[in-house]
Design a protein around this motif. Structure first.
Motif, PDB file in Angstrom:
ATOM      1  N   VAL A 149      -5.713   2.499   9.126  1.00  0.00           N
ATOM      2  CA  VAL A 149      -7.078   2.010   9.364  1.00  0.00           C
ATOM      3  C   VAL A 149      -7.219   0.581   8.839  1.00  0.00           C
ATOM      4  O   VAL A 149      -7.771  -0.292   9.513  1.00  0.00           O
ATOM      5  N   GLU A 150      -6.683   0.327   7.647  1.00  0.00           N
ATOM      6  CA  GLU A 150      -6.755  -1.012   7.062  1.00  0.00           C
ATOM      7  C   GLU A 150      -5.921  -2.012   7.869  1.00  0.00           C
ATOM      8  O   GLU A 150      -6.336  -3.152   8.078  1.00  0.00           O
ATOM      9  N   GLU A 185       0.532   6.237   5.003  1.00  0.00           N
ATOM     10  CA  GLU A 185      -0.586   7.172   5.040  1.00  0.00           C
ATOM     11  C   GLU A 185      -1.607   6.692   6.068  1.00  0.00           C
ATOM     12  O   GLU A 185      -1.636   5.522   6.446  1.00  0.00           O
ATOM     13  N   LYS A 186      -2.472   7.606   6.486  1.00  0.00           N
ATOM     14  CA  LYS A 186      -3.458   7.278   7.522  1.00  0.00           C
ATOM     15  C   LYS A 186      -4.440   6.197   7.071  1.00  0.00           C
ATOM     16  O   LYS A 186      -4.872   5.379   7.874  1.00  0.00           O
ATOM     17  N   THR A 187      -4.770   6.171   5.787  1.00  0.00           N
ATOM     18  CA  THR A 187      -5.718   5.168   5.301  1.00  0.00           C
ATOM     19  C   THR A 187      -5.173   3.753   5.471  1.00  0.00           C
ATOM     20  O   THR A 187      -5.929   2.824   5.729  1.00  0.00           O
ATOM     21  N   LEU A 188      -3.861   3.609   5.348  1.00  0.00           N
ATOM     22  CA  LEU A 188      -3.250   2.296   5.544  1.00  0.00           C
ATOM     23  C   LEU A 188      -3.346   1.856   7.005  1.00  0.00           C
ATOM     24  O   LEU A 188      -3.556   0.682   7.284  1.00  0.00           O
ATOM     25  N   ASN A 226       0.813  -1.222   0.000  1.00  0.00           N
ATOM     26  CA  ASN A 226       0.000   0.000   0.000  1.00  0.00           C
ATOM     27  C   ASN A 226       0.844   1.269   0.000  1.00  0.00           C
ATOM     28  O   ASN A 226       0.373   2.333   0.401  1.00  0.00           O
TER      29      ASN A 226
END
Length: 93
Positions: free
Chosen positions: A73-74, A68-71, A33
């Motif tokens: 969360v995942e 990144e922040k989205t990673l 990612n």
């Protein structure tokens, strides 16, 4: 990208091969990612402060990475549904 630390505890009863598979799974997820792994420290078997699921020991792993922040969360979601992971904590450095 922001730097994070992920400390997670693996079940003490799983085999060493299974532990390595789980550790590699999290590292590959970060790299796939767009993140970068700085280091992964295997702290080894340690006594838990309190029993979790009737277990008194766990295998501790600390992974330092940039992402990144989205990673993040995942990564929390995947760690939450992975068999063998007792607890996980991701903090921003």
């Amino acid at each position: 990208m922001t730097k994070y630390e992920m400390l997670y505890i693996l079940d003490s009863t799983i085999s060493e091969e299974s532990r390595e598979v789980i550790i590699k799974k999290f590292e590959d997820l970060v790299v796939a990612n767009g993140g970068k792994i700085e280091k992964t420290d295997r702290w080894g078997m340690k006594k838990l402060c309190y029993p979790i699921n009737y277990k008194n020991e766990g295998f501790y792993v600390l992974m330092t990475f940039e992402a990144e922040k989205t990673l993040v969360v995942e990564l929390k979601r995947i760690a939450g549904i992975t068999d063998g992971v007792i607890r996980r904590l991701i903090t921003k450095i």
